[in-house]
Design a protein around this motif. Structure first.
Motif, PDB file in Angstrom:
ATOM      1  N   PRO A  15       0.807  -1.231   0.000  1.00 32.14           N
ATOM      2  CA  PRO A  15       0.000   0.000   0.000  1.00 32.14           C
ATOM      3  C   PRO A  15       0.834   1.272   0.000  1.00 32.14           C
ATOM      4  CG  PRO A  15      -0.922  -1.593   1.523  1.00 32.14           C
ATOM      5  CD  PRO A  15       0.401  -2.130   1.099  1.00 32.14           C
ATOM      6  N   ARG A  16       1.976   1.262   0.703  1.00 33.93           N
ATOM      7  CA  ARG A  16       2.814   2.457   0.730  1.00 33.93           C
ATOM      8  C   ARG A  16       3.474   2.717  -0.615  1.00 33.93           C
ATOM      9  NH1 ARG A  16       5.797   2.121   6.723  1.00 33.93           N
ATOM     10  NH2 ARG A  16       3.858   2.396   7.944  1.00 33.93           N
ATOM     11  N   LEU A  17       3.727   1.638  -1.351  1.00 38.02           N
ATOM     12  CA  LEU A  17       4.328   1.796  -2.672  1.00 38.02           C
ATOM     13  C   LEU A  17       3.288   2.128  -3.742  1.00 38.02           C
ATOM     14  CD1 LEU A  17       6.826  -1.215  -2.649  1.00 38.02           C
ATOM     15  CD2 LEU A  17       7.355   1.202  -2.274  1.00 38.02           C
ATOM     16  N   ASN A  18       2.013   1.912  -3.419  1.00 40.85           N
ATOM     17  CA  ASN A  18       0.938   2.122  -4.394  1.00 40.85           C
ATOM     18  C   ASN A  18      -0.194   2.912  -3.741  1.00 40.85           C
ATOM     19  OD1 ASN A  18       1.681   0.130  -6.831  1.00 40.85           O
ATOM     20  ND2 ASN A  18       2.159  -0.897  -4.902  1.00 40.85           N
ATOM     21  N   LYS A  19       0.089   4.145  -3.398  1.00 42.44           N
ATOM     22  CA  LYS A  19      -0.878   4.957  -2.683  1.00 42.44           C
ATOM     23  C   LYS A  19      -2.073   5.362  -3.543  1.00 42.44           C
ATOM     24  CE  LYS A  19       2.439   6.821   0.650  1.00 42.44           C
ATOM     25  NZ  LYS A  19       3.031   8.032   1.247  1.00 42.44           N
ATOM     26  N   ASN A  20      -1.959   5.143  -4.839  1.00 42.53           N
ATOM     27  CA  ASN A  20      -3.082   5.485  -5.719  1.00 42.53           C
ATOM     28  C   ASN A  20      -4.137   4.384  -5.777  1.00 42.53           C
ATOM     29  OD1 ASN A  20      -1.344   3.699  -7.053  1.00 42.53           O
ATOM     30  ND2 ASN A  20      -1.932   4.468  -9.084  1.00 42.53           N
ATOM     31  N   LEU A  21      -3.865   3.225  -5.126  1.00 43.38           N
ATOM     32  CA  LEU A  21      -4.838   2.146  -5.094  1.00 43.38           C
ATOM     33  C   LEU A  21      -5.757   2.295  -3.883  1.00 43.38           C
ATOM     34  CD1 LEU A  21      -2.608  -0.955  -5.970  1.00 43.38           C
ATOM     35  CD2 LEU A  21      -4.118   0.333  -7.502  1.00 43.38           C
ATOM     36  N   PRO A  22      -7.010   1.860  -3.985  1.00 40.79           N
ATOM     37  CA  PRO A  22      -7.878   1.891  -2.807  1.00 40.79           C
ATOM     38  C   PRO A  22      -7.290   1.064  -1.671  1.00 40.79           C
ATOM     39  CG  PRO A  22      -9.164   1.512  -4.794  1.00 40.79           C
ATOM     40  CD  PRO A  22      -7.726   1.394  -5.191  1.00 40.79           C
ATOM     41  N   LYS A  23      -7.491   1.536  -0.468  1.00 42.83           N
ATOM     42  CA  LYS A  23      -6.978   0.840   0.712  1.00 42.83           C
ATOM     43  C   LYS A  23      -7.552  -0.568   0.791  1.00 42.83           C
ATOM     44  CE  LYS A  23      -5.157   0.436   4.923  1.00 42.83           C
ATOM     45  NZ  LYS A  23      -3.711   0.443   5.189  1.00 42.83           N
ATOM     46  N   ILE A  56     -11.440   6.592  -9.925  1.00 50.17           N
ATOM     47  CA  ILE A  56     -12.643   7.072  -9.248  1.00 50.17           C
ATOM     48  C   ILE A  56     -12.203   7.584  -7.884  1.00 50.17           C
ATOM     49  CG2 ILE A  56     -14.857   6.452  -8.202  1.00 50.17           C
ATOM     50  CD1 ILE A  56     -15.014   6.388 -11.205  1.00 50.17           C
ATOM     51  N   GLY A  57     -12.555   8.823  -7.565  1.00 48.87           N
ATOM     52  CA  GLY A  57     -12.172   9.383  -6.273  1.00 48.87           C
ATOM     53  C   GLY A  57     -10.676   9.410  -6.054  1.00 48.87           C
ATOM     54  N   GLU A  58      -9.924   9.690  -7.108  1.00 42.83           N
ATOM     55  CA  GLU A  58      -8.459   9.762  -7.061  1.00 42.83           C
ATOM     56  C   GLU A  58      -7.807   8.420  -6.757  1.00 42.83           C
ATOM     57  OE1 GLU A  58      -7.284  12.876  -4.426  1.00 42.83           O
ATOM     58  OE2 GLU A  58      -8.284  14.443  -5.586  1.00 42.83           O
ATOM     59  N   LYS A  59      -8.557   7.338  -6.885  1.00 40.03           N
ATOM     60  CA  LYS A  59      -8.011   6.003  -6.662  1.00 40.03           C
ATOM     61  C   LYS A  59      -8.120   5.193  -7.959  1.00 40.03           C
ATOM     62  CE  LYS A  59      -6.982   6.499  -2.329  1.00 40.03           C
ATOM     63  NZ  LYS A  59      -5.581   6.431  -1.856  1.00 40.03           N
ATOM     64  N   LEU A  60      -7.081   4.410  -8.233  1.00 42.08           N
ATOM     65  CA  LEU A  60      -7.047   3.597  -9.435  1.00 42.08           C
ATOM     66  C   LEU A  60      -7.801   2.293  -9.217  1.00 42.08           C
ATOM     67  CD1 LEU A  60      -5.904   3.029 -12.299  1.00 42.08           C
ATOM     68  CD2 LEU A  60      -3.907   1.978 -11.169  1.00 42.08           C
ATOM     69  N   LEU A  61      -8.842   2.089 -10.007  1.00 40.78           N
ATOM     70  CA  LEU A  61      -9.573   0.830  -9.989  1.00 40.78           C
ATOM     71  C   LEU A  61      -9.016  -0.047 -11.105  1.00 40.78           C
ATOM     72  CD1 LEU A  61     -13.264   2.044  -9.497  1.00 40.78           C
ATOM     73  CD2 LEU A  61     -11.379   1.938  -7.855  1.00 40.78           C
ATOM     74  N   GLN A  62      -8.588  -1.258 -10.756  1.00 40.31           N
ATOM     75  CA  GLN A  62      -7.878  -2.098 -11.705  1.00 40.31           C
ATOM     76  C   GLN A  62      -8.818  -3.057 -12.433  1.00 40.31           C
ATOM     77  OE1 GLN A  62      -4.914  -3.520  -8.756  1.00 40.31           O
ATOM     78  NE2 GLN A  62      -3.365  -2.582 -10.082  1.00 40.31           N
TER      79      GLN A  62
END
Length: 529
Positions: A32-40, A410-416
């Motif tokens: 998560p720290r390396l990919n902060k653009n992903l949803p938690k 969506i919402g500044e998060k990358l949906l894969q």
């Protein structure tokens, strides 16, 4: 030396523990720290979830035990700003949307977020054949569309696959217009018959007192039976009951556990719901096999859907499966809304009295108002309408599903790609920043004090976007008519004035309006005015 190490059960356990710690550190901290653009990603304990063995790992147990609580706790702990977050269900990343802003963004992105895979899966699981499924999703040729137009078929100028042309047929039938007026008149006439004193089903009458002019009734049984029968007759006509007299009982059994079918629980753990589904599918196939002249009292939409399906070569089996797919949402929610609406009024007699005053001139009109006039009048009753909205807000556990077919933001998060999106409307309906601090209280005045609240993006009881429920207009007419009849025509008293308000079953994964918890009901003494 390494080769001299003795491996024992203890060392094996320590080894597994070390691997588990490495997995957990990587999955929930480093990655998560390396990919902060992903949803938690919400932490879970067992790493061995896959699509081949999805049942008891990831978040699946918590979701099936109490999905609303899982989503609420996850949002409060890991996404307090209502940004999208990720739970793992059946080996699949599932992004949870809890804000109105992100919901709007999901609805607008029809290129990367689709509903088609869910519809395809449901059609096949309800009994459609692969061939029938394929023809429904095939884009017609210009020659075919031209030929159907010459035969007075349903217009399809944009050459839509039949599965999407059906959506246009829904709108013709269910949006305000001539076909809706015909259907609404039939529906209200059937409701009036079933909600009369003599029309109450025996199963709903628990006792009769005096000279039979006072009854103790089960509110849920009276409303459910009356509305299910009225809607079934209005849409499919009398013939469906000749085919399957126990249709409504089978559907009620199916509906109470339909979440198990929707979420693919194995038959080992949900045999009854699969048996009910098979009975319902069989009933609608047999209905489709009947000669048309024996079921000519079906509504325009049912007749037109069948005509267009047969025009592309669809057979009885696939038509029956599609009819069941149509029947389910028609019947799944309205009776529950009406039950909760009346329950709230019975436990809030002051509001019930004010609504009765609003209704008096409509329900006592001589001669009686036509269905069109009645519905127009009901729509103009401010407290009745506000109470309807408040009931939807408090009792809906609806979710909307989308599949991610392309990476998107969506919402500044990358949906894969390959993941799924679930929109949790209940999280928005209980948003204190929108609806006030008393979000768990029945207070319809909030919609009167702020008339714009019913159109607020946080209040979407019928979804939105491509899946915006086309039956929302008819549903409001149906439910408010039921409540108006019950309030205006009968005098009600709780059999036990000290009885608590019936508990809602908030633990089942959301499909729509929440059921009363097991054995929860409102028992009332009722008499005619």
């Amino acid at each position: 030396m390494l080769l001299d190490v003795k491996y024992t059960p203890t060392t094996g356990i320590f080894g597994l523990a070390a691997l588990w710690l490495v997995w957990r550190l990587w999955t929930f901290t480093i990655h998560p720290r390396l990919n902060k653009n992903l949803p938690k990603l919400i932490p879970y304990h067992v790493p061995f979830e896959s699509t081949d063995n999805p049942l008891w790992f990831g978040h699946i147990v918590g979701f099936f035990r109490d999905g609303n609580t899982l989503v609420t706790r996850s949002r409060l702990r890991y996404a307090s700003n209502r940004e999208p977050f990720n739970i793992v269900l059946a080996g699949q990343n599932t992004y949870i949307i809890t804000s109105a802003k992100d919901t709007t963004a999901v609805f607008r992105n029809i290129a990367d977020l689709t509903f088609d895979a869910y519809v395809r899966d449901m059609m096949l699981r309800l009994g459609a054949s692969q061939a029938g499924f394929q023809v429904m999703w095939t884009k017609p040729s210009p020659e075919f569309v031209e030929a159907r137009a010459a035969q007075n078929g349903f217009p399809n100028p944009n050459f839509k696959p039949l599965i999407h042309a059906c959506e246009d047929m829904f709108k013709v039938q269910l949006h305000p217009g001539p076909e809706m007026e015909v259907l609404r008149s039939r529906l209200i006439a059937n409701i009036l018959e079933r909600l009369s004193w003599d029309g109450a089903p025996d199963a709903a009458i628990l006792d009769q007192m005096g000279k039979g002019n006072v009854r103790t009734v089960s509110l849920s049984h009276w409303i459910k039976h009356s509305m299910l029968e009225a809607a079934t007759k209005s849409f499919f006509g009398e013939a469906i009951f000749r085919v399957e007299p126990a249709l409504l009982e089978t559907f009620s059994s199916f509906d109470s556990n339909s979440w198990k079918f929707t979420y693919h629980l194995p038959r080992l753990f949900a045999n009854q719901v699969y048996l009910d589904k098979e009975k319902l599918t069989s009933a609608f196939i047999r209905y489709a096999e009947m000669p048309l002249h024996e079921r000519s009292d079906a509504c325009w939409m049912v007749r037109t859907l069948e005509t267009e399906m047969r025009a592309v070569g669809t057979g009885d089996k696939d038509i029956g499966a599609y009819f069941l797919m149509l029947f389910w949402p028609i019947q799944g929610n309205p009776w529950k809304v009406a039950f909760w609406f009346m329950a709230y009024l019975l436990y809030n007699p002051g509001i019930k009295q004010r609504i009765a005053a609003e209704l008096y001139h409509l329900m006592e009109s001589q001669p009686p108002l036509s269905p069109i006039e009645l519905c127009k009048g009901l729509n103009a009753c401010p407290l009745l309408t506000a109470s309807y909205h408040e009931t939807l807000r408090l009792t809906s556990s609806t979710i909307t599903v989308r599949d991610v077919v392309n990476d998107c933001v969506i919402g500044e998060k990358l949906l894969q790609r390959g993941s799924r999106v679930l929109i949790s409307y209940r999280q928005m309906f209980l948003d204190k920043s929108v609806f006030g601090t008393d979000v768990h209280s029945f207070r319809p005045e909030r919609f009167l004090d702020n008339p714009g609240l019913a159109k607020d993006p946080s209040f979407r009881p019928f979804g939105g976007g491509l899946t915006y429920c086309p039956g929302r207009f008819l549903a409001q007419n149906e439910i408010c008519t039921v409540v108006a009849i019950l309030v205006a025509k009968f005098i009600w008293e709780l059999r036990d004035p000290s009885a608590a308000f019936p508990e809602m079953d908030e633990r089942k994964p959301g499909l729509g309006i929440m059921f009363p918890a097991e054995d929860a009901d409102v028992l009332v003494n009722v008499r005619c005015r």
